[in-house]
Write a protein that holds these residues in place. Sequence first.
Motif, PDB file in Angstrom:
ATOM      1  N   PRO A 179      -0.817  -2.815 -46.841  1.00 30.76           N
ATOM      2  CA  PRO A 179      -0.836  -2.783 -48.311  1.00 30.76           C
ATOM      3  C   PRO A 179      -2.106  -3.391 -48.901  1.00 30.76           C
ATOM      4  CG  PRO A 179       1.224  -3.716 -47.506  1.00 30.76           C
ATOM      5  CD  PRO A 179       0.352  -3.514 -46.307  1.00 30.76           C
ATOM      6  N   GLU A 180      -2.592  -2.742 -49.967  1.00 34.30           N
ATOM      7  CA  GLU A 180      -3.809  -3.223 -50.639  1.00 34.30           C
ATOM      8  C   GLU A 180      -3.507  -3.690 -52.064  1.00 34.30           C
ATOM      9  OE1 GLU A 180      -7.093  -0.168 -48.880  1.00 34.30           O
ATOM     10  OE2 GLU A 180      -5.436   0.724 -49.993  1.00 34.30           O
ATOM     11  N   LEU A 181      -2.272  -3.494 -52.484  1.00 37.99           N
ATOM     12  CA  LEU A 181      -1.910  -3.749 -53.881  1.00 37.99           C
ATOM     13  C   LEU A 181      -0.405  -3.970 -53.922  1.00 37.99           C
ATOM     14  CD1 LEU A 181      -2.713  -3.288 -56.978  1.00 37.99           C
ATOM     15  CD2 LEU A 181      -1.978  -0.934 -56.629  1.00 37.99           C
ATOM     16  N   THR A 182       0.047  -4.899 -54.758  1.00 42.15           N
ATOM     17  CA  THR A 182       1.504  -5.059 -54.935  1.00 42.15           C
ATOM     18  C   THR A 182       1.893  -4.501 -56.299  1.00 42.15           C
ATOM     19  OG1 THR A 182       1.586  -7.034 -53.551  1.00 42.15           O
ATOM     20  CG2 THR A 182       3.381  -6.734 -55.124  1.00 42.15           C
ATOM     21  N   ILE A 183       2.944  -3.697 -56.316  1.00 44.47           N
ATOM     22  CA  ILE A 183       3.494  -3.225 -57.604  1.00 44.47           C
ATOM     23  C   ILE A 183       4.893  -3.805 -57.722  1.00 44.47           C
ATOM     24  CG2 ILE A 183       4.071  -1.242 -59.036  1.00 44.47           C
ATOM     25  CD1 ILE A 183       1.945   0.373 -57.645  1.00 44.47           C
ATOM     26  N   SER A 184       5.009  -4.756 -58.629  1.00 47.27           N
ATOM     27  CA  SER A 184       6.275  -5.462 -58.796  1.00 47.27           C
ATOM     28  C   SER A 184       7.057  -4.795 -59.935  1.00 47.27           C
ATOM     29  CB  SER A 184       5.964  -6.926 -59.131  1.00 47.27           C
ATOM     30  OG  SER A 184       7.113  -7.562 -59.584  1.00 47.27           O
ATOM     31  N   ILE A 185       8.265  -4.338 -59.631  1.00 49.59           N
ATOM     32  CA  ILE A 185       9.080  -3.665 -60.647  1.00 49.59           C
ATOM     33  C   ILE A 185      10.058  -4.675 -61.233  1.00 49.59           C
ATOM     34  CG2 ILE A 185      10.570  -1.703 -61.152  1.00 49.59           C
ATOM     35  CD1 ILE A 185       7.699  -1.030 -60.044  1.00 49.59           C
ATOM     36  N   GLU A 186       9.951  -4.868 -62.525  1.00 50.13           N
ATOM     37  CA  GLU A 186      10.793  -5.847 -63.209  1.00 50.13           C
ATOM     38  C   GLU A 186      11.986  -5.151 -63.847  1.00 50.13           C
ATOM     39  OE1 GLU A 186       9.634  -9.261 -63.480  1.00 50.13           O
ATOM     40  OE2 GLU A 186       8.238  -8.511 -61.965  1.00 50.13           O
ATOM     41  N   PRO A 213       0.016   0.923 -52.019  1.00 50.64           N
ATOM     42  CA  PRO A 213       0.803  -0.108 -52.700  1.00 50.64           C
ATOM     43  C   PRO A 213       2.005  -0.586 -51.883  1.00 50.64           C
ATOM     44  CG  PRO A 213       1.245   2.048 -53.673  1.00 50.64           C
ATOM     45  CD  PRO A 213       0.307   2.268 -52.514  1.00 50.64           C
ATOM     46  N   LEU A 214       2.384  -1.839 -52.132  1.00 48.15           N
ATOM     47  CA  LEU A 214       3.651  -2.390 -51.617  1.00 48.15           C
ATOM     48  C   LEU A 214       4.532  -2.648 -52.836  1.00 48.15           C
ATOM     49  CD1 LEU A 214       5.481  -3.787 -49.469  1.00 48.15           C
ATOM     50  CD2 LEU A 214       4.244  -5.911 -49.984  1.00 48.15           C
ATOM     51  N   PHE A 215       5.656  -1.951 -52.913  1.00 48.37           N
ATOM     52  CA  PHE A 215       6.568  -2.145 -54.043  1.00 48.37           C
ATOM     53  C   PHE A 215       7.533  -3.279 -53.748  1.00 48.37           C
ATOM     54  CE2 PHE A 215       5.162   2.121 -54.913  1.00 48.37           C
ATOM     55  CZ  PHE A 215       5.191   2.216 -56.295  1.00 48.37           C
ATOM     56  N   THR A 216       7.827  -4.052 -54.775  1.00 44.36           N
ATOM     57  CA  THR A 216       8.911  -5.024 -54.687  1.00 44.36           C
ATOM     58  C   THR A 216       9.829  -4.798 -55.881  1.00 44.36           C
ATOM     59  OG1 THR A 216       7.692  -6.672 -55.965  1.00 44.36           O
ATOM     60  CG2 THR A 216       7.431  -6.751 -53.575  1.00 44.36           C
ATOM     61  N   GLY A 217      11.093  -5.187 -55.734  1.00 43.86           N
ATOM     62  CA  GLY A 217      12.024  -5.113 -56.871  1.00 43.86           C
ATOM     63  C   GLY A 217      12.794  -3.815 -56.973  1.00 43.86           C
ATOM     64  N   ASP A 266       7.550  -2.715 -65.940  1.00 47.30           N
ATOM     65  CA  ASP A 266       8.912  -3.019 -66.380  1.00 47.30           C
ATOM     66  C   ASP A 266       9.725  -1.718 -66.455  1.00 47.30           C
ATOM     67  OD1 ASP A 266      10.364  -5.550 -67.899  1.00 47.30           O
ATOM     68  OD2 ASP A 266      11.174  -3.583 -68.458  1.00 47.30           O
ATOM     69  N   ALA A 267      11.006  -1.813 -66.115  1.00 45.08           N
ATOM     70  CA  ALA A 267      11.875  -0.624 -66.123  1.00 45.08           C
ATOM     71  C   ALA A 267      11.847   0.090 -67.467  1.00 45.08           C
ATOM     72  CB  ALA A 267      13.299  -1.027 -65.770  1.00 45.08           C
ATOM     73  N   LYS A 268      11.699  -0.653 -68.550  1.00 42.61           N
ATOM     74  CA  LYS A 268      11.729   0.012 -69.868  1.00 42.61           C
ATOM     75  C   LYS A 268      10.533   0.955 -70.037  1.00 42.61           C
ATOM     76  CE  LYS A 268       9.653  -3.560 -72.925  1.00 42.61           C
ATOM     77  NZ  LYS A 268       8.580  -3.876 -72.020  1.00 42.61           N
ATOM     78  N   ASP A 269       9.415   0.636 -69.397  1.00 47.28           N
ATOM     79  CA  ASP A 269       8.254   1.539 -69.468  1.00 47.28           C
ATOM     80  C   ASP A 269       8.525   2.834 -68.704  1.00 47.28           C
ATOM     81  OD1 ASP A 269       6.840  -0.306 -70.970  1.00 47.28           O
ATOM     82  OD2 ASP A 269       6.143  -1.347 -69.169  1.00 47.28           O
TER      83      ASP A 269
END
Length: 389
Positions: A179-186, A213-217, A266-269
């Motif tokens: 992974p080169e980037l983290t995408i955190s989902i709120e 990307p590495l997704f979290t959440g 964010d989930a709302k987006d």
Amino acid sequence: MYLTKDEEAILLGEQGETRQQLMEILVAVGTVFGAEKMVPICSAQISGASYKTIGSWGLSWLSNLDATATVPAVLNPIGMDRIRYRELLISDDFAEKQLAVVSAYERLGIQLACTCTPYYIRETRYGEHLAWSESSAVSYANSVIGARTNREGGPSALAAAIIGKTPAYGLHCEENRIPELTISIENAPESVDQAWYGALGFLAGKEAGAKIPLFTGIIPADDELKGLGAAMAATGAVALYHVAGVTPEARRHAYSTKGTDIITIDAKDVFAVFTDADIDAVAIGCPHCSVRELQNLASLLKGKEVIKPFYIFAARAVIESVQPLVRQIEESGALVFADTCMVVSPAMERFDRIMVNSGKALSYIPNMCGAAARIGTLPECVQEATKRE
Ligand code: F3S
């Protein structure tokens, strides 16, 4: 670039002009990208199969080749269903040219499964090296299965299918898959329709560009991963992504978010990507539907009548494996097509506003079909197609 004696012999033309020409393509690609050697592949998937995209020049190039594939190889979706093309209102002139392209590939030993989901028709395993072309298939193979493929162009995938090898660079190498980037989902909801992941991929691809990307959440299931990856490959150039605790390499290596840039969505987006514009047709199956998606469609359409054109796309082998379900879907008036899709077929160009449940289709339809696109959940797509004004 190191070549074995056999590879050198091919390059010198000792196994025929076509194999020499195709080996030259592989060596040129490998040299540009710094490959040290070739690696044997387990399968190939070849884009450049729709007459809409390759035209007469591509057909003429293919027709002059004389060799046979040495590994299992399939085509990307073509411009029409090979059998039911008249129901898609495809002209006889286009059909004739498209069938000529298909015959040219068949002569080269390529299977006439025209799909962006080759993993549904032939088991693809963790760690296998592949030469696949279509961006969503590449993303699924790398990310969800843990196989290894770069995004091949049509000619390099065909060359790999015939030679049975591809240059070992990029995503074939372990060190390039981190992974080169983290995408955190709120605030991700616990349960959402698959389209939500398409919409997430639509946004995330723009953020990720060509990074891994590495997704979290989030905890997506396989069909949701398929939609997420397809959309990121369309709005960005993501050929591999990981989801913490979910995708195989993320589980195996327990990747950490440390040391990478972190982007938050964010989930709302994601929900904001969904609109309620008027539509005049619905298209489902980008990427091609799984059996599970066809089951969902059959149950949502049961006892209903579609008023607006409702097209569903899947691999022919998948369709044939669930004929009773497909009949149930088509009783509603919806049509299930093989070999093609809403983007590569000229069939969708007659519509102005197309509703989809795919982030990739949302991104591609405006340019490729000249229509406005709207994303909705599968139940919303069915509701729009069956409601009387
Ligand atoms: Fe497949 Fe066509 Fe979508 S090739 S990923 S259904 S644009």
